[in-house]
Design a protein around this motif. Structure first.
Motif, PDB file in Angstrom:
ATOM      1  N   PRO A   4       1.379   1.395  11.607  1.00 41.91           N
ATOM      2  CA  PRO A   4       0.848   1.064  10.485  1.00 41.91           C
ATOM      3  C   PRO A   4      -0.570  -0.103  10.504  1.00 41.91           C
ATOM      4  O   PRO A   4       0.168  -0.942  10.996  1.00 41.91           O
ATOM      5  N   ASN A   6      -1.331  -2.466   8.576  1.00 40.30           N
ATOM      6  CA  ASN A   6      -0.937  -3.777   7.998  1.00 40.30           C
ATOM      7  C   ASN A   6       0.252  -4.525   9.097  1.00 40.30           C
ATOM      8  O   ASN A   6       0.524  -5.396   8.824  1.00 40.30           O
ATOM      9  N   THR A  39      -2.163   1.768   4.349  1.00 42.36           N
ATOM     10  CA  THR A  39      -1.494   0.038   4.409  1.00 42.36           C
ATOM     11  C   THR A  39      -2.430  -0.869   4.353  1.00 42.36           C
ATOM     12  O   THR A  39      -2.429  -1.981   4.268  1.00 42.36           O
TER      13      THR A  39
END
Length: 429
Positions: A4, A6, A39
Motif C-alpha cells: 500500500p 501509505n 491509501t
C-alpha cells in the motif's frame, strides 16, 4: 501483489506499488508520474537516460487513470508527496485507460454533479470524493460499535410489505406475484413488534423508500436509516441515546479519519451532549420573528423556518412537545394534555436529522389514534396484534444516514453522500 502506498517510506529501500496513474508531467529528460491507490499518492520518476527500454516504452504508452504496477528503489525527496520518490526498475501497464476521460479525476476541469454521478466509478477515484465514503464507512462502523457495546440486538426488517408503515400515499408499489405489495417506508412497525417479543433494545441500519416527488438538495427516494427502539423507556431516554450516538460518531471520525477530513478541507468539531431542547411552541416563535411568513400553531416547519431556528440555535438541538395532530398515530400524547405528544425531532442547524417519540403501547388508545388519522385499523392488523399480548412501554427514533453525513461534512447536495443516489429522475447507474 503490492505494498500500500501509505506504507512506502524511504526506509523500505525498495517497494512494489500498484494503482492508478493520477497525473503525468513530461519534462523532456524526466517524466514524473503520480500513482494513486486508496491509501495515498506516490511520485514515480523516470529518468530517460537511466531507465531500461521496457520502462521507457511503458512510460511513453501509459495514459492517465490506467492501472499500473511499478517496482523499484525508494529514496527521500522533500518536494514529492509523502516526502519520498520511487525510481522504477519495472513498469507494467496492467489495464490501460481510454481517452478522453468522461470527467477529470484531478479536477482541473470541474464537472457538474449529473456528469459526476453518470460516471460515479470515476468520480469516486478523486481523493476528495473517496474521503466522503471513507468517513461514511467509519460512521457506520461506529454505529454498530456503539449499539453492540450497549447490548442492543441488530435486527433486519422486511423491505417488501403489504401495507404502509405510517399511512399516507408516499409508497412505491411493486409487482409481487399475485399480491399487492410496496417498498417499506420505515422499519417502524417491525421494531415496535420486537418490543412485544421481549428484545427490549434493537437497532437497524438499512434502506428505506419514500415515493416523495421532491427534487431538492436534501431529499432522496432511497435512503439509509439508522433506527432504534427501546423498551421500558420514554422519549427522554431515547433522546439521550441519540445525542450520545451522534457525539460518538463525530468523535470516531475525528479520531480515525484525519486524512479524509484534510482531503475535504472540513473544519470539524465534535458536538457535546446534552443537546439543547426547545418546545415546538418556542421554535415557531423563533421562526416567526426571523422570517417574513405567517406561522400558525400546528403548522409543520417549513425549510425557511428550520433554517431560521437553526441560525438561532447554532448547534445540534431537539424540538420537543409537538402538537399531536401533526405527528404519527403511534406518538404517545401527554397524560395531562393530549393535544401535545412525547415526540421530538433532532435538528442540525441546516435541517432535520432524526424523528422519534415515546410510542403508544396501549391497544385501545392506538386503535383510537389510527382512526383519528383517517386510517383503517384493519389495514394494520398484523401490527396491532402484538399490542393485545403484553406490549411494554417503549420509545425510539430513526435518523437519516445521508443527512447525517451531509451536515457532518458540509456537503451541498445529499446525493454526494450516497454512492448511487436514487431520486425522482435517476435510476442508473
Amino acid at each position: 501483489m503490492r505494498t500500500p502506498i501509505n506504507e512506502v517510506t524511504p526506509e523500505t529501500g525498495r517497494a512494489e506499488v500498484a494503482g492508478w496513474v493520477h497525473e503525468i508531467r513530461d519534462l523532456g529528460g524526466l517524466t514524473f508520474f503520480l500513482i494513486r491507490d486508496r491509501t495515498g499518492i506516490i511520485q514515480v520518476t523516470v529518468v530517460k537516460k537511466k531507465a531500461s527500454e521496457a520502462v521507457l516504452q511503458a512510460a511513453k504508452a501509459v495514459s492517465r487513470e490506467s492501472v499500473v504496477r511499478i517496482s523499484g528503489a525508494v529514496k527521500p525527496i522533500d518536494k514529492a508527496p509523502g516526502g519520498r520518490e520511487l525510481t522504477p526498475e519495472t513498469f507494467e501497464i496492467v489495464s490501460p485507460c481510454e481517452s478522453p476521460l468522461p470527467l477529470d479525476v484531478v479536477e482541473k476541469v470541474p464537472a457538474d454533479l449529473d456528469t459526476r454521478l453518470d460516471a460515479r466509478f470515476l468520480d469516486v477515484r478523486k481523493p476528495r470524493v473517496a474521503a466522503i465514503f471513507k468517513i461514511r464507512s467509519a460512521v457506520t462502523a461506529a454505529t454498530y460499535e456503539f449499539f453492540s457495546k450497549r447490548g442492543y440486538y441488530n435486527i433486519t426488517s422486511p423491505k417488501v410489505v403489504a401495507a404502509a408503515t405510517e399511512g399516507g400515499t408516499e409508497l412505491f408499489p411493486i409487482a409481487y406475484f399475485e399480491k399487492e405489495a410496496f417498498l417499506n417506508q420505515s422499519p417502524q412497525l417491525y421494531k415496535q413488534m420486537m418490543m412485544a417479543a421481549g428484545f427490549e433494545k434493537v437497532f437497524e441500519v438499512g434502506p428505506i423508500f419514500r415515493a416523495e416527488e421532491h427534487n431538492t438538495v436534501r431529499h432522496l427516494n432511497e435512503a439509509t436509516s439508522i433506527d432504534v427502539e427501546v423498551s421500558f423507556a420514554d422519549h427522554n431516554d431515547v433522546m439521550k441515546v441519540l445525542e450520545d450516538l451522534v457525539s460518538h460518531q463525530y468523535a470516531t471520525v475525528a479520531e480515525t479519519c484525519s486524512d479524509a477530513l484534510a482531503d475535504l478541507g472540513v473544519e470539524f468539531e465534535v458536538p457535546k451532549a446534552p443537546f439543547p431542547r426547545i418546545p415546538y411552541a418556542d421554535a415557531i416563535d423563533i421562526a416567526a420573528k426571523k422570517i417574513d411568513e405567517p406561522i400558525a400553531y400546528g403548522d409543520d416547519l417549513s425549510t425557511p423556518s428550520e433554517r431560521a431556528i437553526g441560525e438561532e440555535m447554532g448547534e445540534h438541538y431537539f424540538i420537543v412537545d409537538w402538537p399531536s395532530a401533526i405527528r404519527p398515530y403511534y406518538a404517545m400524547p401527554y397524560e395531562d394534555d393530549p393535544s401535545i405528544c412525547k415526540a421530538f425531532d433532532m435538528m442540525h442547524p441546516r435541517m432535520e436529522l432524526s424523528s422519534g417519540a415515546q410510542r403508544v403501547h396501549q391497544y385501545d388508545l392506538l386503535v383510537e389514534q389510527i382512526k383519528a388519522k383517517g386510517l383503517s385499523p384493519e389495514s394494520f392488523e398484523f401490527y396491532l396484534q402484538p399490542f393485545r399480548y403484553g406490549m411494554p412501554p417503549h420509545a425510539g427514533w430513526g435518523m437519516g444516514m445521508e443527512r447525517l453525513i451531509m451536515t457532518m461534512l458540509g456537503l451541498q447536495n445529499i446525493r454526494e453522500a450516497v454512492l448511487f443516489p436514487r431520486d425522482r429522475h435517476r435510476v442508473v447507474p
